[in-house]
Write a protein that holds these residues in place. Structure first.
Motif, PDB file in Angstrom:
ATOM      1  N   LEU A  88       0.831  -1.213   0.000  1.00 17.98           N
ATOM      2  CA  LEU A  88       0.000   0.000   0.000  1.00 17.98           C
ATOM      3  C   LEU A  88       0.861   1.256   0.000  1.00 17.98           C
ATOM      4  CD1 LEU A  88      -2.753   1.420   0.286  1.00 17.98           C
ATOM      5  CD2 LEU A  88      -2.523   1.161   2.765  1.00 17.98           C
ATOM      6  N   LEU A  89       1.860   1.304   0.859  1.00 16.93           N
ATOM      7  CA  LEU A  89       2.692   2.500   0.961  1.00 16.93           C
ATOM      8  C   LEU A  89       3.572   2.703  -0.269  1.00 16.93           C
ATOM      9  CD1 LEU A  89       3.749   2.374   4.718  1.00 16.93           C
ATOM     10  CD2 LEU A  89       2.085   3.891   3.632  1.00 16.93           C
ATOM     11  N   ARG A  90       4.028   1.597  -0.893  1.00 19.61           N
ATOM     12  CA  ARG A  90       4.830   1.760  -2.108  1.00 19.61           C
ATOM     13  C   ARG A  90       4.003   2.383  -3.227  1.00 19.61           C
ATOM     14  NH1 ARG A  90       9.633  -0.618  -3.256  1.00 19.61           N
ATOM     15  NH2 ARG A  90       9.656   1.073  -4.780  1.00 19.61           N
ATOM     16  N   SER A 122      10.057   6.253  -1.065  1.00 17.20           N
ATOM     17  CA  SER A 122       8.999   5.246  -1.006  1.00 17.20           C
ATOM     18  C   SER A 122       9.471   3.939  -0.372  1.00 17.20           C
ATOM     19  CB  SER A 122       8.469   4.973  -2.420  1.00 17.20           C
ATOM     20  OG  SER A 122       7.585   3.868  -2.434  1.00 17.20           O
ATOM     21  N   LEU A 123      10.624   3.433  -0.796  1.00 13.02           N
ATOM     22  CA  LEU A 123      11.130   2.161  -0.294  1.00 13.02           C
ATOM     23  C   LEU A 123      11.421   2.236   1.197  1.00 13.02           C
ATOM     24  CD1 LEU A 123      12.177  -0.725  -0.805  1.00 13.02           C
ATOM     25  CD2 LEU A 123      14.404   0.275  -1.359  1.00 13.02           C
ATOM     26  N   ALA A 125       8.056   2.722   3.308  1.00 15.05           N
ATOM     27  CA  ALA A 125       7.270   1.488   3.294  1.00 15.05           C
ATOM     28  C   ALA A 125       7.973   0.378   4.062  1.00 15.05           C
ATOM     29  CB  ALA A 125       7.020   1.048   1.848  1.00 15.05           C
ATOM     30  N   GLY A 126       9.296   0.278   3.900  1.00 16.90           N
ATOM     31  CA  GLY A 126      10.047  -0.761   4.609  1.00 16.90           C
ATOM     32  C   GLY A 126       9.999  -0.588   6.108  1.00 16.90           C
ATOM     33  N   PHE A 127      10.236   0.646   6.576  1.00 15.35           N
ATOM     34  CA  PHE A 127      10.231   0.899   8.015  1.00 15.35           C
ATOM     35  C   PHE A 127       8.839   0.679   8.603  1.00 15.35           C
ATOM     36  CE2 PHE A 127       9.681   3.435  11.790  1.00 15.35           C
ATOM     37  CZ  PHE A 127      10.846   3.228  12.503  1.00 15.35           C
ATOM     38  N   ALA A 166       4.282  -4.420  -5.737  1.00 18.20           N
ATOM     39  CA  ALA A 166       4.452  -3.158  -5.027  1.00 18.20           C
ATOM     40  C   ALA A 166       4.339  -1.957  -5.952  1.00 18.20           C
ATOM     41  CB  ALA A 166       5.794  -3.143  -4.307  1.00 18.20           C
ATOM     42  N   GLY A 167       3.911  -2.157  -7.159  1.00 17.44           N
ATOM     43  CA  GLY A 167       3.711  -1.052  -8.060  1.00 17.44           C
ATOM     44  C   GLY A 167       4.957  -0.617  -8.764  1.00 17.44           C
TER      45      GLY A 167
END
Length: 218
Positions: free
Chosen positions: A128-130, A138-139, A142-144, A214-215
């Motif tokens: 979703l965040l990516r 973005s990475l 989203a990763g954190f 992840a888009g």
């Protein structure tokens, strides 16, 4: 106490969580057989070994409490949620059998919490965040966030199981578990982001293995 030991969940809770975990693992096996790419096979073994070794290293949180990497979100980001579930489940089985880190009666609960719900929720938030966060951050964002959420969600579910088993009232155990693991989740997020940053600099092709979900890798 993310790894629930024996004697902390009653027989009913243990049975229900075993059934839920077994069903989720069986589904993950089927999806893995359908979707696993050749390039992911060696990475699956490396990831399991890395997470197993990393979980042996504890870091101090607060008041004598310590935490360690769970690795569910990281495994899912690199390999997908189905393989991520199998990786974390295999680590939990080895830990329970060889190191008594979590009990055999509670193995279903631990697997459900960390290998299923934690992995799937973390991966869902990552995807979703990516798609929502734009730009080069973005990475990292989203990763954190996905790593932090995977720890907190798993801890919350463990608290519910302990409350159902009569170990402590939900109003006591839930804030305690979530509060401590919200801090541990920060360490999880930093470690996960660090690994992703290293891979982005050295082996960006590994990040691209799940880029379609992840888009696209950005």
């Amino acid at each position: 106490m993310m790894h629930i030991p024996d004697g902390f969940v009653n027989v009913g809770t243990a049975a229900v969580t075993y059934v839920g975990a077994a069903g989720a693992v069986a589904y993950s096996v089927r999806r893995t057989n359908q979707e696993l790419h050749e390039r992911q096979v060696p990475l699956m073994g490396v990831m399991a070994a890395f997470i197993f070794a990393a979980q042996m290293i504890n870091f101090t949180v607060v008041g004598g409490t310590s935490g360690h990497l769970l690795g569910g979100a990281l495994a899912a980001i690199l390999l997908g949620p189905w393989v991520g579930t199998l990786v974390i489940a295999s680590v939990l089985v080895v830990q329970a059998l060889l190191f008594q880190d979590g009990g055999l009666l509670a193995l279903g609960a631990n697997t459900l919490n960390m290998a299923v719900v934690g992995v799937w929720c973390g991966y869902g938030l990552y995807v979703l965040l990516r798609r929502v966060v734009v730009g080069r951050s973005s990475l990292w964002v989203a990763g954190f966030a996905s790593a932090w959420a995977s720890v907190v969600v798993a801890a919350a579910l463990a608290a519910v199981e302990l409350a159902i088993s009569g170990m402590a009232p939900l109003g006591v155990v839930l804030p305690a578990m979530v509060g401590v693991h919200a801090l541990i989740g920060i360490g999880e997020g930093l470690i996960t982001t660090g690994v992703l940053a290293f891979l982005a600099a050295t082996r960006r092709d590994l990040l691209a293995l799940r880029s379609a979900d992840a888009g696209g890798a950005r």
